[in-house]
Design a protein around this motif. Sequence first.
Motif, PDB file in Angstrom:
ATOM      1  N   GLU A  66     138.018  29.877 -34.880  1.00  0.00           N
ATOM      2  CA  GLU A  66     139.248  30.567 -34.500  1.00  0.00           C
ATOM      3  C   GLU A  66     140.379  30.133 -35.431  1.00  0.00           C
ATOM      4  OE1 GLU A  66     141.618  31.671 -30.428  1.00  0.00           O
ATOM      5  OE2 GLU A  66     140.753  29.662 -30.580  1.00  0.00           O
ATOM      6  N   ILE A  67     141.051  31.116 -36.026  1.00  0.00           N
ATOM      7  CA  ILE A  67     142.114  30.868 -37.002  1.00  0.00           C
ATOM      8  C   ILE A  67     143.426  31.434 -36.459  1.00  0.00           C
ATOM      9  CG2 ILE A  67     142.895  31.286 -39.372  1.00  0.00           C
ATOM     10  CD1 ILE A  67     140.253  29.720 -39.280  1.00  0.00           C
ATOM     11  N   THR A  68     144.484  30.633 -36.546  1.00  0.00           N
ATOM     12  CA  THR A  68     145.814  31.107 -36.154  1.00  0.00           C
ATOM     13  C   THR A  68     146.455  31.767 -37.362  1.00  0.00           C
ATOM     14  OG1 THR A  68     146.072  29.339 -34.541  1.00  0.00           O
ATOM     15  CG2 THR A  68     148.091  30.412 -35.312  1.00  0.00           C
ATOM     16  N   ARG A  69     146.783  33.042 -37.214  1.00  0.00           N
ATOM     17  CA  ARG A  69     147.408  33.764 -38.324  1.00  0.00           C
ATOM     18  C   ARG A  69     148.913  33.584 -38.345  1.00  0.00           C
ATOM     19  NH1 ARG A  69     146.938  39.746 -39.122  1.00  0.00           N
ATOM     20  NH2 ARG A  69     148.640  39.738 -40.555  1.00  0.00           N
ATOM     21  N   TYR A  70     149.549  33.705 -37.191  1.00  0.00           N
ATOM     22  CA  TYR A  70     150.980  33.437 -37.100  1.00  0.00           C
ATOM     23  C   TYR A  70     151.403  33.385 -35.641  1.00  0.00           C
ATOM     24  CZ  TYR A  70     151.409  38.607 -36.949  1.00  0.00           C
ATOM     25  OH  TYR A  70     151.276  39.932 -36.644  1.00  0.00           O
ATOM     26  N   PHE A  71     152.681  33.108 -35.438  1.00  0.00           N
ATOM     27  CA  PHE A  71     153.254  33.001 -34.101  1.00  0.00           C
ATOM     28  C   PHE A  71     154.350  34.041 -33.954  1.00  0.00           C
ATOM     29  CE2 PHE A  71     151.913  28.765 -35.469  1.00  0.00           C
ATOM     30  CZ  PHE A  71     151.007  28.449 -34.464  1.00  0.00           C
ATOM     31  N   ILE A  72     154.495  34.546 -32.729  1.00  0.00           N
ATOM     32  CA  ILE A  72     155.576  35.473 -32.416  1.00  0.00           C
ATOM     33  C   ILE A  72     156.429  34.781 -31.358  1.00  0.00           C
ATOM     34  CG2 ILE A  72     156.177  37.742 -31.481  1.00  0.00           C
ATOM     35  CD1 ILE A  72     153.303  38.650 -32.284  1.00  0.00           C
ATOM     36  N   ASP A  73     157.723  34.654 -31.647  1.00  0.00           N
ATOM     37  CA  ASP A  73     158.609  34.055 -30.658  1.00  0.00           C
ATOM     38  C   ASP A  73     159.624  35.081 -30.182  1.00  0.00           C
ATOM     39  OD1 ASP A  73     160.165  34.134 -32.939  1.00  0.00           O
ATOM     40  OD2 ASP A  73     160.711  32.030 -32.919  1.00  0.00           O
ATOM     41  N   GLU A  74     160.597  34.629 -29.447  1.00  0.00           N
ATOM     42  CA  GLU A  74     161.562  35.516 -28.810  1.00  0.00           C
ATOM     43  C   GLU A  74     162.217  36.483 -29.794  1.00  0.00           C
ATOM     44  OE1 GLU A  74     161.510  32.179 -28.290  1.00  0.00           O
ATOM     45  OE2 GLU A  74     161.275  31.920 -26.129  1.00  0.00           O
ATOM     46  N   ASN A  75     162.585  37.633 -29.244  1.00  0.00           N
ATOM     47  CA  ASN A  75     163.296  38.678 -29.985  1.00  0.00           C
ATOM     48  C   ASN A  75     162.474  39.267 -31.126  1.00  0.00           C
ATOM     49  OD1 ASN A  75     165.634  38.584 -28.368  1.00  0.00           O
ATOM     50  ND2 ASN A  75     166.279  36.740 -29.449  1.00  0.00           N
ATOM     51  N   HIS A  76     161.219  39.515 -30.839  1.00  0.00           N
ATOM     52  CA  HIS A  76     160.356  40.191 -31.804  1.00  0.00           C
ATOM     53  C   HIS A  76     159.666  41.378 -31.146  1.00  0.00           C
ATOM     54  CE1 HIS A  76     160.812  36.671 -34.441  1.00  0.00           C
ATOM     55  NE2 HIS A  76     160.555  37.553 -35.379  1.00  0.00           N
ATOM     56  N   ILE A 155     158.253  23.190 -40.081  1.00  0.00           N
ATOM     57  CA  ILE A 155     159.323  22.604 -39.264  1.00  0.00           C
ATOM     58  C   ILE A 155     160.665  23.245 -39.596  1.00  0.00           C
ATOM     59  CG2 ILE A 155     160.654  20.490 -38.820  1.00  0.00           C
ATOM     60  CD1 ILE A 155     158.044  18.919 -39.343  1.00  0.00           C
ATOM     61  N   ASP A 156     160.894  23.457 -40.875  1.00  0.00           N
ATOM     62  CA  ASP A 156     162.160  24.049 -41.318  1.00  0.00           C
ATOM     63  C   ASP A 156     162.301  25.505 -40.864  1.00  0.00           C
ATOM     64  OD1 ASP A 156     164.626  24.064 -42.864  1.00  0.00           O
ATOM     65  OD2 ASP A 156     163.537  25.299 -44.321  1.00  0.00           O
ATOM     66  N   LYS A 157     161.230  26.280 -40.997  1.00  0.00           N
ATOM     67  CA  LYS A 157     161.292  27.709 -40.674  1.00  0.00           C
ATOM     68  C   LYS A 157     161.133  28.013 -39.186  1.00  0.00           C
ATOM     69  CE  LYS A 157     160.222  29.866 -44.987  1.00  0.00           C
ATOM     70  NZ  LYS A 157     159.416  29.353 -46.050  1.00  0.00           N
ATOM     71  N   PHE A 158     160.459  27.132 -38.466  1.00  0.00           N
ATOM     72  CA  PHE A 158     160.187  27.356 -37.041  1.00  0.00           C
ATOM     73  C   PHE A 158     160.610  26.151 -36.200  1.00  0.00           C
ATOM     74  CE2 PHE A 158     156.847  29.599 -39.443  1.00  0.00           C
ATOM     75  CZ  PHE A 158     157.078  30.894 -39.025  1.00  0.00           C
ATOM     76  N   PRO A 159     161.864  25.750 -36.282  1.00  0.00           N
ATOM     77  CA  PRO A 159     162.277  24.542 -35.553  1.00  0.00           C
ATOM     78  C   PRO A 159     162.085  24.644 -34.035  1.00  0.00           C
ATOM     79  CG  PRO A 159     164.198  25.742 -36.354  1.00  0.00           C
ATOM     80  CD  PRO A 159     162.989  26.403 -36.945  1.00  0.00           C
ATOM     81  N   THR A 160     162.148  25.850 -33.491  1.00  0.00           N
ATOM     82  CA  THR A 160     162.004  26.003 -32.042  1.00  0.00           C
ATOM     83  C   THR A 160     160.542  25.982 -31.607  1.00  0.00           C
ATOM     84  OG1 THR A 160     161.964  28.419 -32.158  1.00  0.00           O
ATOM     85  CG2 THR A 160     164.124  27.380 -31.901  1.00  0.00           C
ATOM     86  N   SER A 168     146.941  21.696 -32.491  1.00  0.00           N
ATOM     87  CA  SER A 168     145.717  22.334 -33.006  1.00  0.00           C
ATOM     88  C   SER A 168     146.030  23.727 -33.567  1.00  0.00           C
ATOM     89  CB  SER A 168     144.664  22.430 -31.906  1.00  0.00           C
ATOM     90  OG  SER A 168     145.159  23.195 -30.808  1.00  0.00           O
ATOM     91  N   PHE A 169     146.950  24.457 -32.932  1.00  0.00           N
ATOM     92  CA  PHE A 169     147.320  25.785 -33.418  1.00  0.00           C
ATOM     93  C   PHE A 169     148.148  25.687 -34.695  1.00  0.00           C
ATOM     94  CE2 PHE A 169     147.300  27.501 -28.773  1.00  0.00           C
ATOM     95  CZ  PHE A 169     145.915  27.475 -28.764  1.00  0.00           C
ATOM     96  N   ILE A 170     149.030  24.711 -34.749  1.00  0.00           N
ATOM     97  CA  ILE A 170     149.846  24.508 -35.964  1.00  0.00           C
ATOM     98  C   ILE A 170     148.933  24.147 -37.124  1.00  0.00           C
ATOM     99  CG2 ILE A 170     151.628  23.089 -37.067  1.00  0.00           C
ATOM    100  CD1 ILE A 170     152.957  22.862 -34.269  1.00  0.00           C
ATOM    101  N   ALA A 171     147.986  23.244 -36.892  1.00  0.00           N
ATOM    102  CA  ALA A 171     147.043  22.849 -37.946  1.00  0.00           C
ATOM    103  C   ALA A 171     146.266  24.065 -38.444  1.00  0.00           C
ATOM    104  CB  ALA A 171     146.087  21.780 -37.426  1.00  0.00           C
ATOM    105  N   SER A 172     145.789  24.886 -37.512  1.00  0.00           N
ATOM    106  CA  SER A 172     145.048  26.086 -37.885  1.00  0.00           C
ATOM    107  C   SER A 172     145.924  27.020 -38.725  1.00  0.00           C
ATOM    108  CB  SER A 172     144.552  26.800 -36.628  1.00  0.00           C
ATOM    109  OG  SER A 172     143.945  28.019 -36.945  1.00  0.00           O
TER     110      SER A 172
END
Length: 189
Positions: A66-76, A155-160, A168-172
């Motif tokens: 299982e590979i994490t492609r990206y994350f979606i946070d608020e206001n998307h 960390i810089d681009k996704f501080p929240t 494990s998801f960040i590493a992926s």
Amino acid sequence: MEKFIEYILQFGNLNKQQIELITSKGTELKLGKDEYYWEAGKIVKQIGFLIEGVIRVSYYNNTGEEITRYFIDENHLILSGNSIDEVYTPSEYLSAITSCKLIIFSKKDWKEINETIIGWETILQKITTKYHKEKIARRGEMVAQDATTRYLDFIDKFPTLINRVPLSFIASYLGITQSSLSRIRKKIR
């Protein structure tokens, strides 16, 4: 719904009747942690806007990892396919990392909004262009970076996200093992 309207108004103007139409078509959806917003191989029948929480986009590679492609946070905005009429069957999973709240629109209602509001397609085009630029910039930089730089950049681009997403998801997402990420985190403290 207010957050969605505020978001849309960043990309174009709407009058009171148009806002009322949009408001009448949207419904709230709550997802619990680990619930799917959509699953690979299942037709997507809705458009969503994430008000609260974090959603992970993932897939399985040819070895079953299982590979994490990206994350979606608020206001998307979470669109499905290239056009409203397209039957979209994703190859990825969108699952809630945290409890999530979304405003969702059926494809039928979304199409009605599109056909009724002059300039709606232009607004969506601006949103889509913004998302694609952000995605390309994020992924393009990661290819040339070493693991420590990728993590610092994350960390810089996704501080929240750093304290809301399991390591494990960040590493992926960064393309490294969780033990490598732990070593990197120890070094930079």
